[in-house]
Design an enzyme around this catalytic site. Structure first.
Site, mmCIF file in Angstrom:
data_model
loop_
_atom_site.group_PDB
_atom_site.id
_atom_site.type_symbol
_atom_site.label_atom_id
_atom_site.label_comp_id
_atom_site.label_asym_id
_atom_site.label_seq_id
_atom_site.Cartn_x
_atom_site.Cartn_y
_atom_site.Cartn_z
ATOM 1 N N HIS A 18 0.816 -1.218 0.000
ATOM 2 C CA HIS A 18 0.000 0.000 0.000
ATOM 3 C C HIS A 18 0.849 1.268 0.000
ATOM 4 O O HIS A 18 0.482 2.267 -0.615
ATOM 5 C CB HIS A 18 -0.967 -0.026 1.189
ATOM 6 N N HIS A 41 -7.640 -7.636 -8.332
ATOM 7 C CA HIS A 41 -8.171 -8.449 -7.232
ATOM 8 C C HIS A 41 -8.472 -7.504 -6.061
ATOM 9 O O HIS A 41 -7.700 -7.411 -5.108
ATOM 10 C CB HIS A 41 -7.174 -9.526 -6.816
ATOM 11 N N SER A 104 -6.630 -2.146 -0.955
ATOM 12 C CA SER A 104 -5.987 -1.426 -2.053
ATOM 13 C C SER A 104 -6.918 -0.453 -2.773
ATOM 14 O O SER A 104 -6.510 0.675 -3.077
ATOM 15 C CB SER A 104 -5.394 -2.420 -3.059
ATOM 16 N N GLU A 122 -13.336 -8.100 -8.703
ATOM 17 C CA GLU A 122 -13.336 -9.072 -7.612
ATOM 18 C C GLU A 122 -14.266 -10.207 -8.031
ATOM 19 O O GLU A 122 -15.444 -9.972 -8.307
ATOM 20 C CB GLU A 122 -13.801 -8.456 -6.301
ATOM 21 N N ASP A 146 -13.588 -12.384 -13.203
ATOM 22 C CA ASP A 146 -12.241 -12.934 -13.101
ATOM 23 C C ASP A 146 -11.285 -12.039 -13.875
ATOM 24 O O ASP A 146 -11.400 -11.885 -15.093
ATOM 25 C CB ASP A 146 -12.230 -14.349 -13.684
ATOM 26 N N ASP A 167 -2.619 -8.350 -7.708
ATOM 27 C CA ASP A 167 -2.291 -9.016 -6.440
ATOM 28 C C ASP A 167 -3.199 -10.231 -6.285
ATOM 29 O O ASP A 167 -4.166 -10.207 -5.525
ATOM 30 C CB ASP A 167 -2.463 -8.047 -5.261
#
Length: 285
Positions: A18, A41, A104, A122, A146, A167
């Site tokens: 971060h 993600h 994030s 997500e 996805d 990530d």
């Protein structure tokens, strides 16, 4: 999928990721042109470290907990990137309670400007619902999708400038992360001027070095590696450290990253004579 970021929120790896994310955005903000932030993600966007998942793992105790509890004088002398990071955490805690910790997407939206836009993926339905409830920002488009197939559908963005934060949970990204390498190659072909930042765990140095070599063979230029290891490489604890591979890093980002990681290491390392940082070009111009 078994992975749940609630167990790991606020740990040393989150702190590193971060802080560097905010530095990347700060460098993007230095130019007037708008940009797009893409998070592959996104997770829940916000976490509660007082809940069972975080309390069970206790990982935040050797991450954000250490920094929050530093003396005010030490925080005052920290690099600007650390101060910005801590202010965002403390602002959330002031509103949502002392257990609150941003994900994030939250950090990114705090670090961006009003004119910039975000696309956040997500794929886990229950986590996406949490993301939807936590991130209410007109600049952000949320996608229950996805990212391994979704990312290629949204790049290059109309803004032409931007950052992709990758990530993944590292459940399918085994060994030297072949799926990740393939995604980066395909994404770079579509958007060779984009900035791509890939977070990865450091558990086995041999595997990480293979990842670097595999990435070097892709022909992608300007690959910068930023690492922090809070344990020595040969310590069998599971997660000795983490890294951020940045493709096309902004001007002077390498200097920013070295300054921030140099400050973080003594506060996050797990033993007096262990741990290390590295900021190095694995592929140059």
């Amino acid at each position: 999928m078994n992975y749940r970021h609630h167990f790991h929120a606020g740990n040393f790896a989150d702190v590193m990721k971060h802080v560097l994310l905010l530095q990347l955005l700060t460098r993007l903000n230095a130019k007037d042109k708008v940009y797009r932030y893409i998070d592959t993600h996104g997770g829940a966007g916000k976490y509660d470290l007082s809940q069972a998942a975080a309390q069970k793992s206790g990982e935040y105790l050797s991450g954000i907990h250490r920094l929050i509890n530093l003396p005010a004088s030490e925080k005052k002398n920290a690099p600007e990137a650390i101060k910005q990071y801590l202010k965002i955490v403390e602002d959330m805690r002031a509103v949502s309670g002392k257990g609150a910790y941003p994900g994030s997407p939250w950090f990114a939206l705090e670090g961006m400007r009003e004119a910039d836009k975000a696309t956040i993926f997500e794929m886990q339905p229950e986590v996406f619902q949490q993301l939807y409830m936590n991130i209410r920002d007109r600049r952000a488009g949320l996608h229950e999708r996805d990212a391994y197939e979704g990312l290629l559908g949204v790049i290059p963005p109309k803004e032409k400038r931007g950052l992709v934060m990758i990530d993944p949970p590292y459940e399918i990204e085994r060994k030297d992360f072949p799926q990740l390498v393939e995604l980066l190659v395909n994404a770079y072909l579509k958007w060779p001027t984009g900035i791509f930042a890939v977070w990865y765990p450091i558990k086995d140095r041999v595997m990480v070095d293979r990842f670097y070599k595999k990435m070097a063979k892709t022909g992608i230029r300007r690959q910068l590696v930023c690492e922090i290891c809070v344990w020595p490489d040969d310590t069998p604890v599971g997660l000795n450290g983490c890294g951020l591979l940045v493709i096309n890093p902004p001007w002077k980002f390498a200097e920013d990253a070295k300054q921030a990681l140099s400050w973080l290491l003594p506060h996050l390392k797990m033993q007096e004579n262990g741990g290390s940082i590295a900021v190095k070009w694995t592929v140059g111009e």
